[in-house]
Design an enzyme around this catalytic site. Structure first.
Site, PDB file in Angstrom:
ATOM      1  N   HIS A 197       0.561  -1.171   0.082  1.00  0.00           N
ATOM      2  CA  HIS A 197       0.010   0.104   0.116  1.00  0.00           C
ATOM      3  C   HIS A 197       0.970   1.258  -0.064  1.00  0.00           C
ATOM      4  O   HIS A 197       1.125   2.059   0.982  1.00  0.00           O
ATOM      5  CB  HIS A 197      -0.836   0.066   1.273  1.00  0.00           C
ATOM      6  CG  HIS A 197      -2.402   0.062   0.936  1.00  0.00           C
ATOM      7  ND1 HIS A 197      -3.000  -0.863   0.110  1.00  0.00           N
ATOM      8  CD2 HIS A 197      -3.373   1.015   1.233  1.00  0.00           C
ATOM      9  CE1 HIS A 197      -4.353  -0.418  -0.193  1.00  0.00           C
ATOM     10  NE2 HIS A 197      -4.431   0.631   0.643  1.00  0.00           N
ATOM     11  N   GLY A 202      -5.281   6.093  -2.786  1.00  0.00           N
ATOM     12  CA  GLY A 202      -5.491   5.611  -4.385  1.00  0.00           C
ATOM     13  C   GLY A 202      -4.909   4.319  -4.763  1.00  0.00           C
ATOM     14  O   GLY A 202      -4.862   3.745  -5.729  1.00  0.00           O
ATOM     15  N   LEU A 206      -5.052   2.261  -8.197  1.00  0.00           N
ATOM     16  CA  LEU A 206      -4.069   1.965  -9.231  1.00  0.00           C
ATOM     17  C   LEU A 206      -3.717   0.518  -9.055  1.00  0.00           C
ATOM     18  O   LEU A 206      -3.172   0.011 -10.466  1.00  0.00           O
ATOM     19  CB  LEU A 206      -3.003   2.588  -8.423  1.00  0.00           C
ATOM     20  CG  LEU A 206      -1.420   2.472  -9.025  1.00  0.00           C
ATOM     21  CD1 LEU A 206      -1.741   3.313 -10.609  1.00  0.00           C
ATOM     22  CD2 LEU A 206      -0.359   3.449  -8.356  1.00  0.00           C
TER      23      LEU A 206
END
Length: 349
Positions: A197, A202, A206
């Site tokens: 992460h 996002g 992604l």
């Protein structure tokens, strides 16, 4: 280093890979639809992907609202965070579809993709394109966008740079040596990315764009025409469960890759099944069209638009007869009607 030597290739994993690769090989034959129909399939899949991927992370925009927003992307000004996220996701998807051959899998390019993803997100301006500086975690959301709880604690900001470097190096080496099947390499790369992460926000969105990019680079050319994100949205509980079961073990001596691999491959197989159905439906529509309707469609395909007067000249059929055929083609979502009265014209959907 990642312990991928513990990957257990189960009969189900083998079956799923064979199923997906069979479709991959058949796509050239199945993909004989006209360019305009392929374009229509891709547009629908893109809208579904953007809507689903942002909703997984808490957005509340419907596919219809996403479609409306995409038709006005040139305004470059979006009132809500949901709209900002959709606009960024749409631009990133467009880039991946048009330039996937020219995007190497490097940390720098991953950061650039993240920058584009959050381009319109005012709240994320300070950290877009940069690794996180504060702890974050994987959270689950319900359909109303309310956070249900924490799925998994992620890598610390301190550990993130070296873990990302390790993941990218492993991915590129694995793709070069090809000791694992490409689908297994992609699955491992995606779940490790989610376990790290690396960005403040996002990461989920992604990860799904990276999945599409890696699949296209592995020659799964059908991917833009069926939404994997939609499949994941409709099996969110299984998605979060597979993440939890695998991510919690990645840094141990015996990682449990199986939970995530089976979920990932099942999702790809469902993506394939949905696309097969869409292609079959398109082919049936064309195969069952009366001769006059086929003539109308071919003319519209060749010229981009068609009018009643042009078809009368082309076919010699009566206006009343053609009205019925035009109405049927609009109802079957083959043609779009534009304007009204004497100025009406038709174009392919």
């Amino acid at each position: 280093m990642l312990k991928t030597d513990t990957i257990q290739i189960t009969p189900e994993i083998l079956t799923l890979i064979a199923r997906i690769d069979e479709f991959k090989g058949a796509w050239r034959a199945l993909g004989t639809l006209a360019p305009d129909r392929l374009s229509a399939l891709r547009r629908v899949a893109t809208i579904e992907s953007i809507g689903s991927s942002t909703r997984i992370e808490g957005s509340r925009l419907s596919d219809r609202e996403v479609e409306r927003l995409l038709s006005n992307l040139e305004i470059q000004s979006f009132a809500t965070r949901d709209e900002q996220e959709v606009a960024g996701y749409a631009e990133l998807m467009d880039l991946v579809f048009s330039s996937w051959q020219d995007i190497p899998f490097t940390e720098n390019h991953i950061k650039q993709l993240h920058q584009i993803l959050l381009r319109h997100s005012e709240k994320d301006a300070r950290h877009r394109g940069h690794y996180k500086t504060h702890s974050n975690s994987v959270a689950a959301f319900n359909e109303a966008g309310t956070q249900l709880g924490i799925v998994f604690e992620t890598a610390s900001p301190f550990d993130t740079p070296h873990l990302m470097a390790e993941m990218v190096a492993w991915m590129n080496q694995a793709r070069e040596t090809a000791r694992l099947h490409p689908l297994l390499i992609i699955a491992v790369g995606v779940v490790v990315f989610l376990e790290i992460h690396p960005f403040q926000d996002g990461n989920g969105r992604l990860s799904r764009v990276l999945t599409t990019l890696l699949l296209l680079q592995a020659d799964y050319a059908y991917v833009p025409y069926s939404s994997l994100e939609s499949v994941i949205e409709q099996s969110k509980e299984a998605y979060y469960l597979a993440l939890r079961q695998t991510q919690g073990t990645i840094r141990t001596e015996s990682p449990n890759w199986r939970s995530w691999l089976e979920f990932f491959l099942r999702s790809l197989a469902e993506q394939v099944r949905r696309l097969e159905k869409k292609v079959e439906r398109e082919q049936i529509v064309l195969a069952t069209m009366p001769e006059l309707q086929l003539a109308i469609v071919e003319f519209a395909r060749e010229h981009g638009r068609i009018t009643m007067g042009e078809v009368i000249t082309l076919t010699g059929a009566s206006r009343n007869t053609l009205k019925q055929h035009f109405r049927a083609l609009v109802e079957r979502s083959v043609l779009n009607q534009h304007g009204s009265g004497r100025g009406v014209w038709y174009g392919l959907r």
